[in-house]
Write a protein that holds these residues in place. Structure first.
Motif, PDB file in Angstrom:
ATOM      1  N   HIS A  84      10.450 -23.570 -77.562  1.00 17.97           N
ATOM      2  CA  HIS A  84      10.129 -22.138 -77.521  1.00 17.97           C
ATOM      3  C   HIS A  84       8.761 -21.892 -76.908  1.00 17.97           C
ATOM      4  O   HIS A  84       7.922 -22.803 -76.859  1.00 17.97           O
ATOM      5  CB  HIS A  84      10.166 -21.560 -78.944  1.00 17.97           C
ATOM      6  N   ASP A  95       2.511 -25.926 -79.792  1.00 20.79           N
ATOM      7  CA  ASP A  95       3.696 -25.797 -80.649  1.00 20.79           C
ATOM      8  C   ASP A  95       4.739 -24.981 -79.886  1.00 20.79           C
ATOM      9  O   ASP A  95       4.614 -23.760 -79.767  1.00 20.79           O
ATOM     10  CB  ASP A  95       3.305 -25.124 -81.976  1.00 20.79           C
ATOM     11  N   HIS A 197       8.610 -31.991 -79.345  1.00 22.86           N
ATOM     12  CA  HIS A 197       7.760 -31.060 -80.103  1.00 22.86           C
ATOM     13  C   HIS A 197       6.548 -31.813 -80.622  1.00 22.86           C
ATOM     14  O   HIS A 197       6.661 -32.988 -80.973  1.00 22.86           O
ATOM     15  CB  HIS A 197       8.551 -30.466 -81.272  1.00 22.86           C
TER      16      HIS A 197
HETATM   17 ZN   LIG Z   1       7.573 -24.971 -82.768  1.00 23.99          ZN
END
Ligand SMILES: [Zn+2]
Length: 415
Positions: A84, A95, A197
């Motif tokens: 994302h 992140d 991630h």
């Molecule tokens: Zn994340």
């Protein structure tokens, strides 16, 4: 060019994209890329432009997710690489964004090395992963897989006040389609979903490893408003007469911690978080025994059966503490999310691609990968070493560590 050289050659591209998404989100001292808002939209536009330059086909869906597809001519089911581009308010840069950039860079490396992968590859920028914007996380992947809970489209954006349906429409999505129970993508038509991630705990720092192979993402059971009711009394009341709600709260918290440590010692990883823990501010004082107490509970574990067993233990502990303290304990509203176990074949493939050097570990956080795993899509995750956790301005990932993850990903895609 070897795949190793081709990946190394992408470092300037990766650094430029990391710097550009940071610039888009600049909100000193951190980064804010608001979901279904200008921050996320600009980041989507930036990556779409880069993808087009690489010859990828870009398209949106009803949830306003962005897919960047390399049609390799193979008839195999596509491999999706997702993450994302939104962040929390004044969060860090990596992140989410690091994972989407990793997907683009892996494709760039395969193209530079002249390698045709075994399946079409799609990089997904999934919308609104962070729960801060609508009080519900993983929204893009929920849209894609028809996993939005009832009423989700009516939730309101924390900043704009617009409903999720209005926000999705404003970004080119089709909220009416999302009311349909049919997924936007049939899970059976997806070959695999993989996600890179940053790690949100210091396990890889402790291990001295740039990349980790994720075993599972946690699922959770949440009780945001646990209410304990005893009896308010004067400080002079002897212990045997007290029905102290504050001490019952403390007792419950320590019993839950005991459970946690016993489970860990038995090799069953889990976590308990009590984020809110208080007497009522309008009533409490130095000289009164509290008659009521409020706390929240987030209980997480990595296997569905373990989570179910833990919830049963929670019920037993609540009954014990309530009996011992002469109070009533109401757990109140409950929400739950399924754990996301990773696919053993993908894990083995990542291990081979990493030269068997990468440690295996559980992810501290839940990710979009949970929704794909829960939908039955073979799912894998690579975690990247990162200091200072995430959801704060001080998260810290070396680009070199991300390049190591891209190397594993590209070798796995090529294999
Ligand atoms: Zn994340």
């Amino acid at each position: 060019m070897t795949i190793t050289d081709a990946v190394a050659a992408q470092q300037p591209l990766v650094q430029r994209l990391l710097d550009d998404v940071a610039e888009i989100g600049r909100d000193p001292p951190g980064i804010t890329r608001d979901a279904y808002g200008p921050g996320e939209n600009l980041a989507h536009a930036l990556l779409a432009e880069t993808a087009r330059d690489l010859g990828l086909r870009c398209s949106g869906d009803a949830g306003a997710n962005l897919a960047m597809r390399w049609d390799t001519g193979s008839g195999a089911k596509p491999i999706l690489i997702g993450s994302h581009l939104d962040s929390v308010v004044q969060g860090g840069n990596f992140d989410g964004a690091a994972g989407v950039i990793a997907g683009i860079a892996a494709i760039a490396a395969l193209k530079a090395a002249g390698i045709a992968p075994r399946a079409p590859i799609e990089v997904l920028a999934l919308r609104c992963e962070e729960a801060v914007w609508f009080g519900l996380g993983l929204i893009g992947s929920r849209c894609l897989l028809a996993r939005l809970p009832d009423g989700a489209l009516d939730l309101r954006h924390a900043r704009t006040g617009a409903t999720l349906a209005e926000s999705i429409a404003a970004c080119g999505g089709d909220p009416a389609r999302l009311r349909d129970a049919t997924p936007l993508r049939d899970p059976a038509s997806i070959g695999a979903y993989v996600e890179v991630h940053i790690e949100q705990a210091p396990q890889l720092i402790e291990a001295g490893a740039p990349v980790g192979l994720c075993l599972a993402n946690p699922g959770n059971v949440r009780h945001p408003f646990i209410r304990i009711t005893g009896e308010e009394a004067h400080t002079g009341l002897p212990h045997r007469f007290r029905r102290d709600a504050a001490l019952a709260g403390a007792d419950l918290a320590l019993e839950l911690e005991k459970l946690w440590l016993a489970e860990e010692a038995a090799g069953r990883p889990m976590a308990i978080t009590i984020g809110r823990f208080h007497t009522p501010s309008e009533r409490h004082s130095l000289t009164s025994v509290s008659g009521s107490f409020t706390m929240s509970l987030d209980l997480r574990a990595y296997a569905p059966a373990h989570l179910t067993a833990l919830e049963q233990r929670l019920g037993e502990i609540v009954a014990t503490v309530a009996g011992r303290r002469g109070v009533t304990i109401e757990l109140g509203t409950r929400s739950a999310a399924a754990p996301g176990p990773m696919d053993a074949m993908i894990l083995a493939g990542f291990e081979a691609a990493s030269g068997a050097a990468a440690p295996r570990l559980n992810s501290p956080g839940s990710h979009d990968a949970n929704n794909f795993a829960a939908a039955g899509v073979p799912t894998g995750m690579l975690l990247v070493r990162n200091a200072n956790g995430s959801h704060n301005p001080y998260e810290s990932m070396d680009t070199g560590d991300l390049m190591a993850a891209i190397h594993v990903l590209a070798r796995w895609l090529a294999g």
